[in-house]
Design an enzyme around this catalytic site. Sequence first.
Site, PDB file in Angstrom:
ATOM      1  N   CYS A   2       0.835  -1.197   0.000  1.00 37.10           N
ATOM      2  CA  CYS A   2       0.000   0.000   0.000  1.00 37.10           C
ATOM      3  C   CYS A   2       0.871   1.249   0.000  1.00 37.10           C
ATOM      4  O   CYS A   2       1.833   1.357   0.754  1.00 37.10           O
ATOM      5  CB  CYS A   2      -0.948   0.076   1.179  1.00 37.10           C
ATOM      6  SG  CYS A   2      -2.146  -1.250   1.219  1.00 37.10           S
ATOM      7  N   ARG A  27       4.404  -0.388  -4.453  1.00 41.04           N
ATOM      8  CA  ARG A  27       4.038  -0.876  -3.123  1.00 41.04           C
ATOM      9  C   ARG A  27       2.745  -1.690  -3.125  1.00 41.04           C
ATOM     10  O   ARG A  27       2.368  -2.275  -2.107  1.00 41.04           O
ATOM     11  CB  ARG A  27       3.872   0.303  -2.165  1.00 41.04           C
ATOM     12  CG  ARG A  27       5.100   1.145  -2.022  1.00 41.04           C
ATOM     13  CD  ARG A  27       4.850   2.284  -1.083  1.00 41.04           C
ATOM     14  NE  ARG A  27       4.645   1.806   0.263  1.00 41.04           N
ATOM     15  CZ  ARG A  27       5.601   1.584   1.148  1.00 41.04           C
ATOM     16  NH1 ARG A  27       6.849   1.813   0.814  1.00 41.04           N
ATOM     17  NH2 ARG A  27       5.330   1.146   2.342  1.00 41.04           N
ATOM     18  N   TRP A  74      -2.350  -2.936  -1.777  1.00 43.31           N
ATOM     19  CA  TRP A  74      -2.000  -4.353  -1.851  1.00 43.31           C
ATOM     20  C   TRP A  74      -2.931  -5.027  -0.853  1.00 43.31           C
ATOM     21  O   TRP A  74      -2.855  -4.787   0.347  1.00 43.31           O
ATOM     22  CB  TRP A  74      -0.538  -4.560  -1.474  1.00 43.31           C
ATOM     23  CG  TRP A  74      -0.069  -5.967  -1.682  1.00 43.31           C
ATOM     24  CD1 TRP A  74       0.387  -6.523  -2.836  1.00 43.31           C
ATOM     25  CD2 TRP A  74       0.004  -7.010  -0.690  1.00 43.31           C
ATOM     26  NE1 TRP A  74       0.735  -7.837  -2.635  1.00 43.31           N
ATOM     27  CE2 TRP A  74       0.510  -8.163  -1.325  1.00 43.31           C
ATOM     28  CE3 TRP A  74      -0.309  -7.078   0.663  1.00 43.31           C
ATOM     29  CZ2 TRP A  74       0.709  -9.362  -0.661  1.00 43.31           C
ATOM     30  CZ3 TRP A  74      -0.112  -8.275   1.333  1.00 43.31           C
ATOM     31  CH2 TRP A  74       0.396  -9.405   0.668  1.00 43.31           C
ATOM     32  N   ASN A 100      -2.164   2.277   5.400  1.00 41.94           N
ATOM     33  CA  ASN A 100      -1.215   1.226   5.032  1.00 41.94           C
ATOM     34  C   ASN A 100      -0.887   0.482   6.313  1.00 41.94           C
ATOM     35  O   ASN A 100      -0.411   1.095   7.272  1.00 41.94           O
ATOM     36  CB  ASN A 100       0.051   1.869   4.428  1.00 41.94           C
ATOM     37  CG  ASN A 100       1.180   0.870   4.274  1.00 41.94           C
ATOM     38  OD1 ASN A 100       0.946  -0.325   4.129  1.00 41.94           O
ATOM     39  ND2 ASN A 100       2.406   1.351   4.299  1.00 41.94           N
ATOM     40  N   GLY A 101      -1.162  -0.808   6.354  1.00 37.65           N
ATOM     41  CA  GLY A 101      -0.872  -1.591   7.553  1.00 37.65           C
ATOM     42  C   GLY A 101      -2.010  -2.547   7.841  1.00 37.65           C
ATOM     43  O   GLY A 101      -2.820  -2.841   6.956  1.00 37.65           O
ATOM     44  N   GLU A 487      18.403 -17.726  -5.842  1.00 37.46           N
ATOM     45  CA  GLU A 487      17.999 -16.383  -6.248  1.00 37.46           C
ATOM     46  C   GLU A 487      17.563 -16.373  -7.730  1.00 37.46           C
ATOM     47  O   GLU A 487      16.564 -15.739  -8.085  1.00 37.46           O
ATOM     48  CB  GLU A 487      19.171 -15.413  -6.002  1.00 37.46           C
ATOM     49  CG  GLU A 487      18.981 -13.990  -6.479  1.00 37.46           C
ATOM     50  CD  GLU A 487      17.767 -13.277  -5.889  1.00 37.46           C
ATOM     51  OE1 GLU A 487      17.141 -13.789  -4.955  1.00 37.46           O
ATOM     52  OE2 GLU A 487      17.430 -12.187  -6.403  1.00 37.46           O
ATOM     53  N   LYS A 491      13.853 -15.297  -9.077  1.00 39.19           N
ATOM     54  CA  LYS A 491      13.630 -14.242 -10.085  1.00 39.19           C
ATOM     55  C   LYS A 491      12.729 -14.763 -11.191  1.00 39.19           C
ATOM     56  O   LYS A 491      11.819 -14.083 -11.642  1.00 39.19           O
ATOM     57  CB  LYS A 491      14.948 -13.776 -10.722  1.00 39.19           C
ATOM     58  CG  LYS A 491      15.856 -12.867  -9.980  1.00 39.19           C
ATOM     59  CD  LYS A 491      15.325 -11.514  -9.633  1.00 39.19           C
ATOM     60  CE  LYS A 491      14.530 -11.532  -8.377  1.00 39.19           C
ATOM     61  NZ  LYS A 491      15.162 -11.218  -7.141  1.00 39.19           N
ATOM     62  N   GLU A 494       9.022 -15.327  -9.903  1.00 37.32           N
ATOM     63  CA  GLU A 494       8.218 -14.166  -9.501  1.00 37.32           C
ATOM     64  C   GLU A 494       7.853 -13.241 -10.655  1.00 37.32           C
ATOM     65  O   GLU A 494       6.821 -12.588 -10.603  1.00 37.32           O
ATOM     66  CB  GLU A 494       8.869 -13.388  -8.354  1.00 37.32           C
ATOM     67  CG  GLU A 494      10.120 -12.636  -8.707  1.00 37.32           C
ATOM     68  CD  GLU A 494      10.731 -11.923  -7.512  1.00 37.32           C
ATOM     69  OE1 GLU A 494      10.012 -11.569  -6.577  1.00 37.32           O
ATOM     70  OE2 GLU A 494      11.965 -11.730  -7.533  1.00 37.32           O
ATOM     71  N   HIS A 510      19.575 -36.650  -5.083  1.00 38.51           N
ATOM     72  CA  HIS A 510      18.764 -37.141  -3.958  1.00 38.51           C
ATOM     73  C   HIS A 510      17.268 -36.898  -4.170  1.00 38.51           C
ATOM     74  O   HIS A 510      16.502 -36.910  -3.220  1.00 38.51           O
ATOM     75  CB  HIS A 510      19.230 -36.494  -2.651  1.00 38.51           C
ATOM     76  CG  HIS A 510      20.645 -36.817  -2.313  1.00 38.51           C
ATOM     77  ND1 HIS A 510      21.056 -38.064  -1.899  1.00 38.51           N
ATOM     78  CD2 HIS A 510      21.776 -36.064  -2.399  1.00 38.51           C
ATOM     79  CE1 HIS A 510      22.363 -38.072  -1.711  1.00 38.51           C
ATOM     80  NE2 HIS A 510      22.828 -36.857  -2.012  1.00 38.51           N
ATOM     81  N   LYS A 609       6.357  -4.381  -3.327  1.00 36.16           N
ATOM     82  CA  LYS A 609       7.785  -4.188  -3.065  1.00 36.16           C
ATOM     83  C   LYS A 609       8.145  -4.285  -1.586  1.00 36.16           C
ATOM     84  O   LYS A 609       9.125  -4.909  -1.224  1.00 36.16           O
ATOM     85  CB  LYS A 609       8.197  -2.822  -3.612  1.00 36.16           C
ATOM     86  CG  LYS A 609       9.678  -2.534  -3.505  1.00 36.16           C
ATOM     87  CD  LYS A 609      10.443  -3.305  -4.542  1.00 36.16           C
ATOM     88  CE  LYS A 609      11.941  -3.127  -4.410  1.00 36.16           C
ATOM     89  NZ  LYS A 609      12.653  -4.232  -5.072  1.00 36.16           N
TER      90      LYS A 609
END
Length: 614
Positions: A2, A27, A74, A100-101, A487, A491, A494, A510, A609
């Site tokens: 947000c 955000r 968000w 926001n929260g 990583e 990438k 996502e 394995h 983000k």
Amino acid sequence: MCGIVGFIGNEPVYEKIIKGLSRLEYRGYDSAGLAVIENNELLVRKCKGKVADLQNNVGSQVLGSTIGIGHTRWATHGVPNDVNAHPHFGENKNIALIHNGIIENYASLKEALIGRGHHFVSETDTEVLVHFIEDIRDSEQVSLFEAVRMALTEVVGAYAIVVLDQSNPDELIVAKKSSPLVIGIGSNDDYYIASDATPIIEYTKNVVYLNDEEVAKLNRREGLTIVNIQNQKQTPYIQELELKLEAIEKGGYDSFMLKEIHEQPRSIQDSFRGRLNLKQGVVKMSGIDDHEERWKNAGRIVVVACGTSWHAGLVAEYLFEDFARIPVEVEYASEFRYRNPVLFTDDIVIAISQSGETADTLAAIELAKEKGAFIFGVCNVVGSTISRATHSGAYTHAGPEIGVASTKAFTAQVTVLFQMALALAEKRGTLSSGRLSRLVAELNSLPIKITEVLKTNEQVEQIAQIYKNRSNALYLGRGYSFPVALEGALKLKEISYIHAEGYPAAEMKHGPIALIDENMPVIVIATEGASYEKVVSNIQEVKARKGQIIAIVTEGDKTVKAMADHVIEIPRTDDSLVPILSAVPLQLFSYHVAIMRGCNVDQPRNLAKSVTVE
Ligand code: F6R
């Protein structure tokens, strides 16, 4: 997670709100909304979708209001739709609030308010908060400023809020706890409010970062008044922003992600600028020098982080153990918090976070603090909550990262952690001065080597063209390259929504080897170094099962070249610095695959983000 903006001043605010929300869209981009006071009426527009959808929704209406608030969401409570979009109103539809929260005790507050005759239209916790504030204002006959303060004494959770009241077009009320909020102070009695400084920077450089549990009133006549939640007046601390406008614009690139990938020669340089002493072959870091004895005598380092920052933490594990001989544990911040972790008085906790706002990491820090640990932050965003919550730290100085997928922040984090490992090795006498000097010199040469790696862009694009329609991918690496395999896989998944897994190369036999057939691309980091021969064997195992190999190799490599379907060469460097170089072609590969699949690389679905909810 947000983004919120608010403006009050002498000029129309509509364009400022839209521009500000576009800057904060990283955000969250599930819905967008705004509220202004237009001809003495509260005018609210909000809709599911992005800021561009909000603009279409407002259409050609000329908005001349000089006070307004805006929100990009968000979703946490309630699906992304028009009704759940912010702003939300009180019962009488004359107070609008953006948030926001998360309000954790919203259910009990809601029940009590329903009992007092309130009606709710959305599923959000935010709507409960605005009704609660309104209820206090009306029942206690207090100002909105006071009602916000009183309400927040009973709220459990995290919030950055801005409140606008139709009956007072000269005032905005803001408050924050655990979610970021910045107030910009313009030259002409104009005030700007935002979740971070990016919507503010083009109007003013003077800002006040509101502290947790502070409530502020921005009034056209009275100016800025801040009180804490106990109603004690606070003196605003005005800081000057160092951020530059160019840093938050695309600068000719199609996306922030591509721009940020290409910024890495500079961002890495910035993350060691002023810290390397090439003549003496040592690293100077004030965050370590200021607590020298503690670092020297550290019994253990515990890293807490999430996502990409956690991967940087894994690289740190190899670095600290290898160079400084300190045992390291790397924890998902979210898991650390929900165990009962054992911390010793000589442990040092390193919290790594690009945004400096990640709620899980922050909660892990609070827990570690309660247990008496010393906390060191590695953050990118200057002045962020985590950077202020830690005892000491080192900024990564990568500059603003706006693409949701972390790229330059990762390489800058590893660069800073590398320097920390060298500084500690020097203090603890665990590396010879010759080896230290060589590593310092090698780090100094990295920006040039990254520039070389970036020249593989076209070749990587061609490889992406071949694999863009695959459903799965496997990433393998060993030693220092294992975290890079994780990583690389993160990438790809996502931003392109292709399922990808990272594995230590030797673990493949394995289990994951069962997945390999002619449709499985296997991306292997097979650079020269301690485990090169073993990785070559792993490549053979994949080829024997008809898997397709894309290998990242050291320039001039012949062995892997003879076996792999594709090789991407990177310059020779020390094994410990390979993660910084090898991450780059993996970023480019994900970028190209995602673009070819028509994905929005800067705003991948369901993500945001800075993740300010636990
Ligand atoms: C992945 C990504 C996330 C973040 C994670 C932690 O590209 O960006 O996995 O790394 O949400 O964020 P910070 O570093 O801001 O704490």
